[in-house]
Design a protein around this motif. Structure first.
Motif, mmCIF file in Angstrom:
data_model
loop_
_atom_site.group_PDB
_atom_site.id
_atom_site.type_symbol
_atom_site.label_atom_id
_atom_site.label_comp_id
_atom_site.label_asym_id
_atom_site.label_seq_id
_atom_site.Cartn_x
_atom_site.Cartn_y
_atom_site.Cartn_z
ATOM 1 N N UNK A 243 -53.396 28.557 86.481
ATOM 2 C CA UNK A 243 -52.028 28.741 86.025
ATOM 3 C C UNK A 243 -51.914 29.879 85.023
ATOM 4 N N UNK A 244 -52.871 29.973 84.140
ATOM 5 C CA UNK A 244 -52.843 31.037 83.137
ATOM 6 C C UNK A 244 -53.038 32.405 83.801
ATOM 7 N N UNK A 245 -53.888 32.481 84.815
ATOM 8 C CA UNK A 245 -54.067 33.754 85.525
ATOM 9 C C UNK A 245 -52.774 34.179 86.214
ATOM 10 N N UNK A 246 -52.101 33.226 86.847
ATOM 11 C CA UNK A 246 -50.841 33.558 87.520
ATOM 12 C C UNK A 246 -49.781 33.989 86.515
ATOM 13 N N UNK A 247 -49.726 33.299 85.386
ATOM 14 C CA UNK A 247 -48.754 33.694 84.359
ATOM 15 C C UNK A 247 -49.054 35.089 83.822
ATOM 16 N N UNK A 248 -50.336 35.416 83.650
ATOM 17 C CA UNK A 248 -50.695 36.757 83.194
ATOM 18 C C UNK A 248 -50.250 37.818 84.176
ATOM 19 N N UNK A 249 -50.430 37.568 85.467
ATOM 20 C CA UNK A 249 -49.980 38.524 86.483
ATOM 21 C C UNK A 249 -48.456 38.615 86.518
ATOM 22 N N UNK A 250 -47.802 37.487 86.284
ATOM 23 C CA UNK A 250 -46.342 37.503 86.255
ATOM 24 C C UNK A 250 -45.835 38.280 85.045
ATOM 25 N N UNK A 251 -46.483 38.136 83.887
ATOM 26 C CA UNK A 251 -46.091 38.900 82.702
ATOM 27 C C UNK A 251 -46.313 40.391 82.908
ATOM 28 N N UNK A 252 -47.403 40.727 83.577
ATOM 29 C CA UNK A 252 -47.648 42.145 83.853
ATOM 30 C C UNK A 252 -46.559 42.720 84.759
ATOM 31 N N UNK A 253 -46.156 41.938 85.769
ATOM 32 C CA UNK A 253 -45.084 42.392 86.652
ATOM 33 C C UNK A 253 -43.773 42.524 85.887
ATOM 34 N N UNK A 254 -43.511 41.568 84.980
ATOM 35 C CA UNK A 254 -42.275 41.627 84.192
ATOM 36 C C UNK A 254 -42.261 42.857 83.282
ATOM 37 N N UNK A 255 -43.419 43.230 82.706
ATOM 38 C CA UNK A 255 -43.473 44.437 81.869
ATOM 39 C C UNK A 255 -43.197 45.699 82.691
ATOM 40 N N UNK A 256 -43.796 45.776 83.866
ATOM 41 C CA UNK A 256 -43.539 46.939 84.723
ATOM 42 C C UNK A 256 -42.076 46.974 85.159
ATOM 43 N N UNK A 257 -41.511 45.802 85.352
ATOM 44 C CA UNK A 257 -40.098 45.731 85.737
ATOM 45 C C UNK A 257 -39.223 46.259 84.612
#
Length: 404
Positions: A243-257
């Motif tokens: 779950x933490x890995x997925x959240x980290x990838x989601x945060x990275x996508x949100x920053x690029x967004x």
């Protein structure tokens, strides 16, 4: 001579009253006899009527006695539609009783399958719904990484386009192609994430109710050290690491967004100050970039990262990824089972009912390597030996009726 007629006249006068007296007497005797005869006749009629009523009541009593005796005799006979002394076979009664033998047969088959499993590795039971969930979870994980990389690349190109402040002819072709690729990736990722919004059900031939779960549980009971995963059912609590890995990838996508949204705003300001073809080209690039941004927002929203439980695709993806990690590299056991219980009730005229229980099982199973290659396959058929059950049982005691 004159005196004689007078005497005759007097005699006549005396005879007339006597005649009337004798006539009245005769009439009086006849009426009394008639009344007596009438009374005797009525008595005889009453006696004959009473005898008929008594005879009718005795006949009704005998009929009722015969019917009661017939009912008592029928109550002692078995409720069979067969002819006397032949008996009948009826499988419609005690239908659930045959499941007891089917249960025993499933456990016996589990012992045979456990003996065929690899000794040096733990195997995972194949379940179509679980396999689809693992595939969807991996697709969501890959989509997060691909979108983050794509937005990072688009941010660089957008920044170069803004910094150059040149007509879009030099970069418009490359930029337009890149902008048409991202929405397709986003749509595929959104479709994959939507798998978690509905239940995934595998359609198959109708087994007995719960037969597959029963057999899988029997496998786990017989050889738990050789089973890495049961496929369906409980897949464990939320895997915190996944779950933490997925959240980290989601945060990275949100920053690029967010960076992409800022560059779109900057481009729109440049377009407001431009004129002619340059203004139209900048506006077209900003509009295409805005469409990509909306698709990214839709994908992020579909993951429902702020929710917990089965409603969140991100949480479900973490759970399935955890199960996939626990069963990674394990051989896969795929099987199909038809399991049925059978009860036979034999009715006879004098011996009554006898209950026999049996079961049949048709099983095929295949063991695959992690890469999908076949290691072994086998087909098995079994029929349990019938056992007889005493239907009379034991008489219940007072505690049965008083128990609560």
């Amino acid at each position: 001579m004159k005196f004689f007629p007078q005497v005759q006249l007097g005699c006549l006068i005396l005879l007339i009253p006597l005649c009337f007296a004798f006539s009245a007497r005769a009439q009086a005797i006849s009426k009394s006899d008639l009344d007596a005869a009438r009374a005797a006749l009525e008595l005889r009629i009453l006696e004959s009527t009473a005898d008929a009523v008594i005879a009718q009541r005795e006949a009704e009593a005998r009929q009722a006695t015969r019917e009661a005796e017939r009912a008592a005799l029928l109550a002692q006979l078995p409720p069979a539609l067969s002819r006397p002394l032949e008996g009948k076979l009826d499988t419609r009664q005690f239908g659930a009783a045959g499941l007891v033998r089917a249960f025993d047969l499933a456990r016996a088959l589990a012992t045979d399958v456990c003996a065929a499993l690899p000794q040096d590795a733990r195997s995972a039971v194949y379940d179509p719904a679980t396999s689809a969930g693992i595939l969807a979870a991996r697709s969501v994980n890959d989509a997060l990484m691909r979108l983050a990389d794509e937005l990072a690349r688009r941010n660089k190109e957008m920044q170069l386009y803004i910094d150059a402040r040149t007509p879009p002819g030099a970069l418009s072709g490359t930029l337009a192609v890149a902008l048409t690729v991202v929405p397709g990736v986003l749509r595929a990722s959104a479709d994959t994430a939507s798998l978690f919004k509905t239940d995934v059900t595998a359609s198959s031939i109708a087994y007995g109710e719960g037969a597959r779960s029963l057999f899988v549980s029997a496998l786990a009971e017989t050889c738990p050290q050789r089973i890495a995963g049961l496929g369906g059912g409980y897949l464990g609590e939320l895997d915190a690491a996944q779950h933490e890995r997925l959240l980290g990838k989601l945060r990275s996508l949100a920053n690029h967004r967010a960076d992409y949204a800022n560059r779109i705003a900057m481009l729109q300001k440049l377009a407001d100050g431009a004129k002619g073809d340059e203004k139209r080209d900048m506006a077209a690039v900003a509009g295409a970039a805005g469409a990509v941004l909306k698709a990214v927002d839709a994908f992020i929203e579909s993951l429902r990262a702020g929710e917990t439980g089965d409603k969140s695709p991100l949480t479900n993806a973490a759970r399935y990824l955890g199960y996939a990690q626990r069963t990674e590299g394990a051989p896969v056991l795929d099987f199909d089972l038809r399991l049925e219980g059978m009860s036979i009730v034999k009715d006879k005229l004098f011996s009554g009912q006898k209950l026999r229980l049996s079961a049949i099982a048709l099983l095929w199973y295949r063991l695959h390597a992690p890469d999908g290659s076949l290691r072994q396959a086998r087909t098995v058929r079994r029929m349990a030996e019938p056992v007889e059950v005493e239907l009379r049982g034991e008489a219940v005691t007072g505690g049965f009726w008083e128990g609560r």
